[in-house]
Write an enzyme that holds these catalytic residues in place. Sequence first.
Site, mmCIF file in Angstrom:
data_model
loop_
_atom_site.group_PDB
_atom_site.id
_atom_site.type_symbol
_atom_site.label_atom_id
_atom_site.label_comp_id
_atom_site.label_asym_id
_atom_site.label_seq_id
_atom_site.Cartn_x
_atom_site.Cartn_y
_atom_site.Cartn_z
ATOM 1 N N ASP A 179 0.887 -1.181 -0.164
ATOM 2 C CA ASP A 179 0.035 -0.027 0.005
ATOM 3 C C ASP A 179 0.923 1.260 0.018
ATOM 4 O OD1 ASP A 179 -1.272 2.126 0.783
ATOM 5 O OD2 ASP A 179 -2.907 0.973 1.746
ATOM 6 N N HIS A 180 1.147 1.753 -1.098
ATOM 7 C CA HIS A 180 2.076 2.708 -1.253
ATOM 8 C C HIS A 180 2.019 3.898 -0.280
ATOM 9 C CE1 HIS A 180 -0.534 5.178 -4.080
ATOM 10 N NE2 HIS A 180 0.319 6.006 -3.892
ATOM 11 N N HIS A 234 -5.857 2.965 0.963
ATOM 12 C CA HIS A 234 -5.155 4.023 1.665
ATOM 13 C C HIS A 234 -5.931 4.270 3.073
ATOM 14 C CE1 HIS A 234 -2.970 3.042 -1.849
ATOM 15 N NE2 HIS A 234 -3.665 3.893 -2.649
HETATM 16 C C1 BG6 Z 1 -3.401 4.769 -6.391
HETATM 17 C C2 BG6 Z 1 -4.627 4.839 -6.938
HETATM 18 O O1 BG6 Z 1 -3.503 3.807 -5.299
HETATM 19 O O2 BG6 Z 1 -3.137 6.126 -5.621
HETATM 20 C C3 BG6 Z 1 -4.774 6.104 -7.957
HETATM 21 O O3 BG6 Z 1 -4.964 3.745 -7.714
HETATM 22 C C4 BG6 Z 1 -4.492 7.280 -7.182
HETATM 23 O O4 BG6 Z 1 -6.017 6.267 -8.560
HETATM 24 C C5 BG6 Z 1 -3.157 6.831 -6.627
HETATM 25 O O5 BG6 Z 1 -4.255 8.387 -8.008
HETATM 26 C C6 BG6 Z 1 -2.881 8.142 -5.579
HETATM 27 O O6 BG6 Z 1 -1.560 8.259 -5.001
HETATM 28 P P1 BG6 Z 1 -0.565 9.624 -4.616
HETATM 29 O O7 BG6 Z 1 0.572 9.001 -4.042
HETATM 30 O O8 BG6 Z 1 -0.502 10.261 -5.662
HETATM 31 O O9 BG6 Z 1 -1.450 10.057 -3.580
#
Ligand code: BG6
Length: 504
Positions: free
Chosen positions: A178-179, A241
């Site tokens: 989960d980045h 997230h």
């Molecule tokens: C991803 C989603 O997990 O997170 C995307 O699939 C979204 O739709 C992205 O744009 C948002 O990540 P960040 O790091 O740009 O907030």
Amino acid sequence: MSQENKALFIIFGGTGDLAKRKLYPSLFRLFRKGNIREHFAVIGTARRQWSNDYFREVVAESVASLNPTKEDLDEFVSHFYYQAHNVDNTEEYQLLGQLADSLDQTYDLNGNRLFYLAMAPRFFGTISQHIKSENIMTEHGFNRLIIEKPFGTDYKTALQLNEEISASFKEEQIFRIDHYLGKEMIQNISAVRFGNNIFESLWNYKYIDNVQVTLAEAVGVEERGGYYDQSGALKDMLQNHILQVVALLAMEAPTVFSEEAIRAEKINALKSIRIYNEEEVKENFVRGQYSAGRLADTEFTSYNEEPGVDPNSQTETFLAGKFLIDNFRWAGVPFYVRTGKRMTEKGTRIHIVFKSTPINIFRDSNDLDSQLPENVLTIYIQPTEGFSLTLNGKEVGDGFNIDPVRLDYRHSQDNLYNSPEAYEKLILDCLKGDATNFTHWDEVANSWKIVDGIKETWEKETTPIPHYPAGSMGPECAFELLEKEGHKWIWEPDAWYKNQGLLD
Ligand code: BG6
């Protein structure tokens, strides 16, 4: 230089967007810092027939923006190998295994393997099963599997997927990305909470009025209309997230800061989130889809005109809702969350809104009910990173007026520039075998149980989805959700644009 880790990376989906945008640049940063240096190799696999040379060119291009020296770049790409591969073909796994073994020897990798599935989840089962049956796992090193979301589309499919993977890999070998958990300021939530008694001692229903979590995006669905239309904000952002952020904010203090202790507390927090029935979902969650809009000089088209999107789509590109956490710490405290595409500004922010003082002793005798502005702790996750705290002070000058002031701290540009990107941190954690910032199956399972009720209620909905103009902060109902409880969203980036006449 950092300590070097030995490993072979096998990247399934090696020609894909994620590999090019995130994985190769992250590997290069780890290489430059010495976290991987001599004893590593990368096998990229995908269906396309590429040569090693062509693959290396692609990798070189994907790290070009990091301004590598020629020497570093040549050395880095020389560790990359390409093997065309059809994930359903058993014999091709044997070839992959042979290449893996020979690279293990050439680079002296101690049998350490990291399998990265940068592919659609429908392939996870078959790939992990073949990795095991065709002996691509080693006996003497570590074998770790990194997988990307979406992990299922509801609890049932997630469970099935997990069973397929678990037939080959043990839970401690599975690293579910989960980045958001790799983001500097998400990791900072625990530091703010558990490192400051002024907050931790107040971190409960007695002193906190409400909590607000906003994950706003300015972009639309970009080139991912096809995927997104099947997913929507609920599965794309909330199931993973947002619920992870809520768990970090709501969990009890772990006794030690270890993977097991943190995980146990996060799981408890997720288990305490109230699972809504249909009526409660309607009461507590709203959704929306962006229509055409204008922000300053930019005009945006509507979601249902985006490429890959069904023109009659009812998929939500926005949602807002209220979670309740049924435990002693949080009884009755609303956790408001919202996320959406094509909102006014990109910004991930958390607001902890404290209760006002019991009485406003500075109030006017004509207005005995007036309250002081609440103290708000804001955690800025991105793009700006830092904290702020609003306090009430006396306005300078005659008389006695209360004036809120804001103590503000932001990470400097230098810090931001040098801070590792989420994927870089997560890959390094995985190399070290630290799964703290990955999602355990129990967390995934509980998140789906929370989301399933919302999803089912929305699927039954017959009234058309509410719309919000692109560039705004969501549909009316998202504001009413808080207003009906006497609250309001603290972050209003749209207000400035509206005042200037730049947003309708
Ligand atoms: C991803 C989603 O997990 O997170 C995307 O699939 C979204 O739709 C992205 O744009 C948002 O990540 P960040 O790091 O740009 O907030």
